[in-house]
Design an enzyme around this catalytic site. Sequence first.
Site, PDB file in Angstrom:
ATOM      1  N   SER A 133      35.587  43.170  35.665  1.00 64.29           N
ATOM      2  CA  SER A 133      36.179  44.469  35.963  1.00 64.29           C
ATOM      3  C   SER A 133      36.724  44.500  37.391  1.00 64.29           C
ATOM      4  CB  SER A 133      35.113  45.553  35.794  1.00 64.29           C
ATOM      5  OG  SER A 133      35.678  46.795  36.114  1.00 64.29           O
ATOM      6  N   GLY A 134      37.984  44.908  37.530  1.00 65.28           N
ATOM      7  CA  GLY A 134      38.588  45.002  38.851  1.00 65.28           C
ATOM      8  C   GLY A 134      39.281  43.726  39.298  1.00 65.28           C
ATOM      9  N   THR A 138      44.626  44.254  33.935  1.00 66.71           N
ATOM     10  CA  THR A 138      45.600  45.226  33.445  1.00 66.71           C
ATOM     11  C   THR A 138      46.885  45.158  34.260  1.00 66.71           C
ATOM     12  OG1 THR A 138      43.814  46.616  32.662  1.00 66.71           O
ATOM     13  CG2 THR A 138      45.934  47.677  32.946  1.00 66.71           C
ATOM     14  N   ASN A 183      35.958  49.827  39.760  1.00 62.15           N
ATOM     15  CA  ASN A 183      37.413  49.897  39.713  1.00 62.15           C
ATOM     16  C   ASN A 183      37.841  51.349  39.502  1.00 62.15           C
ATOM     17  OD1 ASN A 183      40.124  49.608  39.149  1.00 62.15           O
ATOM     18  ND2 ASN A 183      39.861  48.188  37.431  1.00 62.15           N
ATOM     19  N   SER A 186      39.572  51.680  35.791  1.00 60.51           N
ATOM     20  CA  SER A 186      38.977  50.674  34.910  1.00 60.51           C
ATOM     21  C   SER A 186      39.287  50.957  33.441  1.00 60.51           C
ATOM     22  CB  SER A 186      37.465  50.675  35.134  1.00 60.51           C
ATOM     23  OG  SER A 186      36.871  49.667  34.376  1.00 60.51           O
ATOM     24  N   SER A 187      39.773  49.931  32.743  1.00 56.37           N
ATOM     25  CA  SER A 187      40.022  50.092  31.302  1.00 56.37           C
ATOM     26  C   SER A 187      38.680  50.114  30.604  1.00 56.37           C
ATOM     27  CB  SER A 187      40.817  48.912  30.740  1.00 56.37           C
ATOM     28  OG  SER A 187      41.796  48.479  31.643  1.00 56.37           O
ATOM     29  N   GLY A 411      35.935  41.307  30.673  1.00 62.63           N
ATOM     30  CA  GLY A 411      35.320  40.015  30.936  1.00 62.63           C
ATOM     31  C   GLY A 411      33.807  40.092  30.780  1.00 62.63           C
ATOM     32  N   GLU A 413      30.009  40.534  31.323  1.00 65.65           N
ATOM     33  CA  GLU A 413      29.318  41.522  32.159  1.00 65.65           C
ATOM     34  C   GLU A 413      27.837  41.186  32.316  1.00 65.65           C
ATOM     35  OE1 GLU A 413      30.088  45.526  30.782  1.00 65.65           O
ATOM     36  OE2 GLU A 413      32.120  45.472  31.575  1.00 65.65           O
TER      37      GLU A 413
HETATM   38  P1  ATP Z   1      38.918  46.566  34.322  1.00 66.19           P
HETATM   39  O1  ATP Z   1      38.244  45.478  33.543  1.00 66.19           O
HETATM   40  O2  ATP Z   1      37.932  47.452  35.021  1.00 66.19           O
HETATM   41  O3  ATP Z   1      39.919  47.323  33.542  1.00 66.19           O
HETATM   42  P2  ATP Z   1      41.063  45.069  35.554  1.00 66.19           P
HETATM   43  O4  ATP Z   1      40.742  43.613  35.581  1.00 66.19           O
HETATM   44  O5  ATP Z   1      41.964  45.532  34.489  1.00 66.19           O
HETATM   45  O6  ATP Z   1      39.682  45.857  35.542  1.00 66.19           O
HETATM   46  P3  ATP Z   1      43.017  46.212  37.309  1.00 66.19           P
HETATM   47  O7  ATP Z   1      42.857  47.616  36.932  1.00 66.19           O
HETATM   48  O8  ATP Z   1      44.169  45.444  36.765  1.00 66.19           O
HETATM   49  O9  ATP Z   1      41.646  45.437  36.985  1.00 66.19           O
HETATM   50  O10 ATP Z   1      43.062  46.046  38.895  1.00 66.19           O
HETATM   51  C1  ATP Z   1      42.266  46.849  39.742  1.00 66.19           C
HETATM   52  C2  ATP Z   1      43.068  47.291  40.943  1.00 66.19           C
HETATM   53  O11 ATP Z   1      43.363  46.159  41.761  1.00 66.19           O
HETATM   54  C3  ATP Z   1      44.423  47.893  40.605  1.00 66.19           C
HETATM   55  O12 ATP Z   1      44.324  49.263  40.376  1.00 66.19           O
HETATM   56  C4  ATP Z   1      45.230  47.579  41.857  1.00 66.19           C
HETATM   57  O13 ATP Z   1      44.953  48.504  42.863  1.00 66.19           O
HETATM   58  C5  ATP Z   1      44.658  46.257  42.311  1.00 66.19           C
HETATM   59  N1  ATP Z   1      45.464  45.103  41.835  1.00 66.19           N
HETATM   60  C6  ATP Z   1      45.213  44.304  40.799  1.00 66.19           C
HETATM   61  N2  ATP Z   1      46.157  43.348  40.656  1.00 66.19           N
HETATM   62  C7  ATP Z   1      47.048  43.561  41.634  1.00 66.19           C
HETATM   63  C8  ATP Z   1      48.267  42.919  42.067  1.00 66.19           C
HETATM   64  N3  ATP Z   1      48.754  41.864  41.423  1.00 66.19           N
HETATM   65  N4  ATP Z   1      48.906  43.431  43.146  1.00 66.19           N
HETATM   66  C9  ATP Z   1      48.415  44.487  43.804  1.00 66.19           C
HETATM   67  N5  ATP Z   1      47.276  45.117  43.477  1.00 66.19           N
HETATM   68  C10 ATP Z   1      46.599  44.678  42.412  1.00 66.19           C
HETATM   69 MG    MG Z   2      41.862  46.943  33.070  1.00 66.34          MG
END
Ligand code: ATP
Ligand code: MG
Length: 721
Positions: A133-134, A138, A183, A186-187, A411, A413
């Site tokens: 997560s984070g 996404t 996050n 977070s999705s 991913g 946990e």
């Molecule tokens: P979760 O499993 O909780 O959904 P995730 O892996 O989907 O987490 P994201 O929501 O894609 O995580 O990323 C978290 C935050 O990190 C985003 O809101 C953004 O602020 C930052 N971030 C992620 N990737 C990038 C990137 N390539 N460029 C800039 N900021 C990013």
């Molecule tokens: Mg996500």
Amino acid sequence: MYIEIQSLICGLMEDKDVQDYTSQIKMETGLHERDRAGVQDFVLLENYQDDGAFIENLKKRFQENLIYTYIGQVLVSVNPYKQLPIYTADHVKAYRNKHFYEMPPHIFAVTDNAFRSLIEENRGQCVLISGESGSGKTEASKKVLQFIAACSGNQTTVEGVKDRLLKSNPVLEAFGNAKTNRNDNSSRFGKYMDIQFDFKGAPIGGNILNYLLEKSRVVAQMGGERNFHIFYQLLAGADEALLQELRLERALDRYSYLTDGLNGSVTSINDADSFKQVQQALSVIDFSQEEQREIFGIVASILHLGNVSFIEVEGNAKVNSRDLVVTAARLLGVNATELEAALTHRTIDARGDVVTSPLIHELAIYARDALAKAVYDRLFSWLVQRLNISLQAKETRGARNNVMGILDIYGFEIFQKNSFEQFCINFCNEKLQQLFIELTLKSEQDEYRREGIEWIPVEYFDNKVICNLIEEKHKGIISILDEECLRPGEPTDKTFLEKLTQKLAQHHHYVCHEKAPAHIKKIMLRDEFRLVHYAGEVTYSVNGFLDKNNDLLFRDLKETLSKAGNGIVRSCFPEKELRSLKRPETAITQFRASLNNLMDILMCKEPSYIRCIKPNDLQTATVFNDELVLHQVKYLGLMENLRVRRAGFAYRRTYELFLERYKSLSKSTWPNYKGPGGPKAGVQQLVKDLGWDEEKYRVGETKLFIRWPRTLFDTEDAYQE
Ligand code: ATP
Ligand code: MG
């Protein structure tokens, strides 16, 4: 044309060669000065079996804002936690139609590569994005979509499809994402999106599959966390007229479902703006005004339901706040008296003997929360179905294989306390690891064997044994859980744990309290069991397993909702479900079925892997926490991945394909090879004529194996000239 030489070298290579090559590149390349921090492909690491060197390379690059690094074709991405100017239209152009290794590592390079395989070779693709997560999954999935949208067809019809694909994201995020302690966005569900293309490479449709929404969040959140974004968006962004219609007030603290965790706004989020975007997105995706009204009606009804309280009269629960039930009933389009009765009674139909009995206070609260969760969960699934209707391709002829899937799923946990949800998520990750092994590690080695190419087997851990422990029929954890849920008598979480231990105590990957080694016993409670996952050991508390797996919504409530005037509610709770004599499937059985379906979908596609890593727990751009990163590198299996990659051949082509493309490079094969031995002999002749050194390739049964991409690129360049 300048080729990024540094990344071209893959496959077997002595460390000394790597060193020489790397220093040669450093001398040669003024152009890629900025990319001199570390190596762009881990294959080039001198000490590639040392995880310290691996982390050091990631760190150096992270500090230079170089967030992408390859392991062969796998992209490792470190979340920069700041906006980098690397996703512009110029970048799209620069990466379009380039050799994979021609440019510095980038998510656009991976996407372009997959896109070209799709269009040119007609092979279905999937981009598998994983990480905790984070870590940026996404965001990565959005970049993939951005690239596809930017470089594929621009007729008006296609623009419409692209718009809808892009606009589905804000809608799904509003309803499926929430601020967690890890996050801010977070999705809380897993997502697989298929994009369909026509034979020219223009997107013509899409389809989304959703997995396991964390619906418990609707009724309770941990400290510092929020409910799903849409609740806050609606309260902050709706105009007065809408609020009035929904009988809502802006103040968050008026709603008990919003006051558990972080009661308020988050600096990184503008709820009012987001609401406007959601409304606009819904319109672009052709949701009618009526549908939008019904959707927000449901969201509001949940807030009102959350405020419904009960009093106990002679042991029976009575609704304490009838006006709230009336408002919720109006928004759902159900009869208020009926809803009130359904919230406080339970009817059991035991083979024709229908008995209605009042609920005690505790059960009425349970029923209310179950109702809120079920309504929200089904609304979410309805939204996905509805999006799919809008994304459906009008014309699917010839587009069967032209599909690119993007998987953005939770991913692995490992928390302090792990429960049913983590069990499901980690099971999902075991399955994905199986797929990874099937598709890359095992198939790689199988192919060498099949093709008769000399190959020193690389040892790797096959996690099938853990998948079986979880899902094997009659014996696995899922079967034991389902059996316990369906057993007459008084099954409890405790009896479930006893059964587990009875049946699985001997299994190498199952650890029970009784048989745990002393140092583990110390940290395990009696209501816990422990699984040795491929990514590490996780202790699960059985508390709530049965209840969450049964996922019970009392019949009275289902019946009330099946007659709802709100069309969405009515279709979410179809009457036929009530008439069905079959017991509804348990949560884990449904999840397993949807996962197996996903595996079937992915299995017949060519995968691209994006492995996301989060540099720190603080959501900041300035910290790289070595320990945290190492942990992720380990459980993403990156070291193993690198080991296999270093031992292999980078490219392979069937003789037919290779000959067809490059036959013009030699007189003996142009315009056609006419000698004996067919395409295989033709290719052997061709590479001889090209003067290839023997070390550069191997001749398999049906394919030519090329050790380094460079060889192929030189040939391609000769072909282009
Ligand atoms: P979760 O499993 O909780 O959904 P995730 O892996 O989907 O987490 P994201 O929501 O894609 O995580 O990323 C978290 C935050 O990190 C985003 O809101 C953004 O602020 C930052 N971030 C992620 N990737 C990038 C990137 N390539 N460029 C800039 N900021 C990013
Ligand atoms: Mg996500």
